[in-house]
Design a protein around this motif. Structure first.
Motif, mmCIF file in Angstrom:
data_model
loop_
_atom_site.group_PDB
_atom_site.id
_atom_site.type_symbol
_atom_site.label_atom_id
_atom_site.label_comp_id
_atom_site.label_asym_id
_atom_site.label_seq_id
_atom_site.Cartn_x
_atom_site.Cartn_y
_atom_site.Cartn_z
ATOM 1 N N ALA A 58 0.856 -1.194 0.000
ATOM 2 C CA ALA A 58 0.000 0.000 0.000
ATOM 3 C C ALA A 58 0.884 1.233 0.000
ATOM 4 O O ALA A 58 2.002 1.208 0.525
ATOM 5 C CB ALA A 58 -0.906 -0.002 1.230
ATOM 6 N N ASN A 59 0.399 2.322 -0.597
ATOM 7 C CA ASN A 59 1.176 3.556 -0.544
ATOM 8 C C ASN A 59 0.754 4.398 0.663
ATOM 9 O O ASN A 59 -0.284 4.129 1.284
ATOM 10 C CB ASN A 59 1.068 4.334 -1.863
ATOM 11 C CG ASN A 59 -0.298 4.961 -2.070
ATOM 12 O OD1 ASN A 59 -1.242 4.712 -1.323
ATOM 13 N ND2 ASN A 59 -0.416 5.787 -3.095
ATOM 14 N N PRO A 60 1.541 5.403 1.052
ATOM 15 C CA PRO A 60 1.222 6.213 2.233
ATOM 16 C C PRO A 60 -0.152 6.885 2.162
ATOM 17 O O PRO A 60 -0.815 7.059 3.186
ATOM 18 C CB PRO A 60 2.352 7.247 2.271
ATOM 19 C CG PRO A 60 3.504 6.566 1.606
ATOM 20 C CD PRO A 60 2.883 5.760 0.503
ATOM 21 N N ALA A 61 -0.578 7.276 0.955
ATOM 22 C CA ALA A 61 -1.873 7.943 0.826
ATOM 23 C C ALA A 61 -3.011 7.017 1.236
ATOM 24 O O ALA A 61 -3.987 7.451 1.860
ATOM 25 C CB ALA A 61 -2.071 8.425 -0.610
ATOM 26 N N LEU A 62 -2.900 5.739 0.891
ATOM 27 C CA LEU A 62 -3.931 4.777 1.297
ATOM 28 C C LEU A 62 -3.886 4.548 2.804
ATOM 29 O O LEU A 62 -4.917 4.575 3.483
ATOM 30 C CB LEU A 62 -3.739 3.453 0.562
ATOM 31 C CG LEU A 62 -4.777 2.366 0.884
ATOM 32 C CD1 LEU A 62 -6.130 2.729 0.291
ATOM 33 C CD2 LEU A 62 -4.321 0.999 0.375
ATOM 34 N N LEU A 69 0.549 2.986 9.186
ATOM 35 C CA LEU A 69 1.747 2.954 8.372
ATOM 36 C C LEU A 69 1.480 2.057 7.177
ATOM 37 O O LEU A 69 0.758 1.060 7.283
ATOM 38 C CB LEU A 69 2.929 2.418 9.174
ATOM 39 C CG LEU A 69 3.390 3.275 10.367
ATOM 40 C CD1 LEU A 69 4.503 2.563 11.112
ATOM 41 C CD2 LEU A 69 3.844 4.644 9.907
ATOM 42 N N ALA A 70 2.075 2.416 6.031
ATOM 43 C CA ALA A 70 1.803 1.658 4.808
ATOM 44 C C ALA A 70 2.143 0.181 4.978
ATOM 45 O O ALA A 70 1.408 -0.700 4.533
ATOM 46 C CB ALA A 70 2.578 2.263 3.638
ATOM 47 N N GLY A 71 3.262 -0.118 5.644
ATOM 48 C CA GLY A 71 3.670 -1.508 5.804
ATOM 49 C C GLY A 71 2.700 -2.333 6.617
ATOM 50 O O GLY A 71 2.604 -3.545 6.441
ATOM 51 N N SER A 72 1.953 -1.680 7.522
ATOM 52 C CA SER A 72 1.033 -2.423 8.382
ATOM 53 C C SER A 72 -0.190 -2.923 7.632
ATOM 54 O O SER A 72 -0.924 -3.778 8.130
ATOM 55 C CB SER A 72 0.580 -1.548 9.557
ATOM 56 O OG SER A 72 -0.293 -0.517 9.125
ATOM 57 N N LEU A 73 -0.432 -2.404 6.418
ATOM 58 C CA LEU A 73 -1.586 -2.853 5.636
ATOM 59 C C LEU A 73 -1.265 -4.082 4.789
ATOM 60 O O LEU A 73 -2.173 -4.693 4.223
ATOM 61 C CB LEU A 73 -2.080 -1.728 4.730
ATOM 62 C CG LEU A 73 -2.734 -0.538 5.428
ATOM 63 C CD1 LEU A 73 -3.190 0.502 4.400
ATOM 64 C CD2 LEU A 73 -3.919 -0.981 6.269
#
Length: 234
Positions: A58-62, A69-73
């Motif tokens: 996922a990107n930061p905007a999502l 945080l993007a990595g947590s998605l």
């Protein structure tokens, strides 16, 4: 929702896996890193997903829509984040994916942000990496068609309040990112969202509005948020 434990083994960096047996060359690594950097800077919420909707990257905007945080998605299901307005659209998209049809499939969705704001938009689903006989990976991009309300009734969550306080104190995007656990792009995304929500332009105007709205404590240095029991705290 706790979906941080689920992980995809498609690739080490979360991008769609390639199916070539040839090891990556230095040039291939360079271009993959360049593509990753560009993907993270897309201002629209976006994600690479498996065919079943499992998020690979996922990107930061999502991630900012849910204060994550993007990595947590990674490993989460996109269907847990967005709620389709017409369930039959899912069946049409699933059939198109099964047949490897390369075209864009829009789907109207709703979701609730980290601040408790109801949002509406359109998700476009594009097939990528469809050379395999297996199910292809997907590029999902969210186009917001209904923004958060503008005006004094607009609220901020705890992360936004901290970003505003640090901005008021003169911190850079990189310094703010380190303090609140986001990337610099994620911080800038929050600032852009606040600017759009409040109808102002520039950091000075954002800080001034934050003081007028009582978000930042007056006569305090360095700036700090005012305690607000109604603010969303993560």
């Amino acid at each position: 929702m706790d979906c941080g434990e689920r992980r995809s083994d498609n690739s080490a960096d979360g991008l769609p896996a390639t199916h070539s047996p040839v090891p990556d060359s230095a040039a291939a690594v360079f271009w993959r890193n360049r593509a990753t950097g560009l993907f993270d800077r897309i201002p629209l919420p976006a994600a690479f997903c498996k065919a079943d909707g499992t998020i690979l990257r996922a990107n930061p905007a999502l991630a900012a829509e849910w204060g994550r945080l993007a990595g947590s998605l990674r490993g989460c299901s996109a269907l847990e984040l967005f709620h389709p307005e017409a369930r039959d659209q899912l069946r049409s998209i699933a059939e198109a994916i099964r047949l490897h049809r390369r075209s864009r499939y829009p789907m109207a969705v709703r979701w609730t942000t980290a601040g408790g704001v109801e949002r509406r938009g359109e998700v476009s689903v594009d097939l990528v990496d469809d050379t395999s006989i297996d199910e292809p990976n997907l590029l999902v991009i969210v186009h917001v068609v209904e923004e958060e309300p503008i005006g004094p009734s607009a609220t901020v969550d705890d992360t936004e309040a901290r970003i505003l306080a640090l901005t008021a104190g003169g911190a850079t995007a990189a310094q703010i990112a380190s303090a609140v656990g986001l990337t610099a792009d994620g911080v800038n995304y929050h600032l852009k969202q606040l600017s759009r929500r409040w109808g102002v332009s520039g950091k000075a105007a954002l800080v001034a509005r934050a003081y007028v709205e009582g978000i930042l404590a007056p006569d305090v240095w360095p700036p700090v948020p005012v305690h607000n029991p109604y603010r969303t705290v993560r």
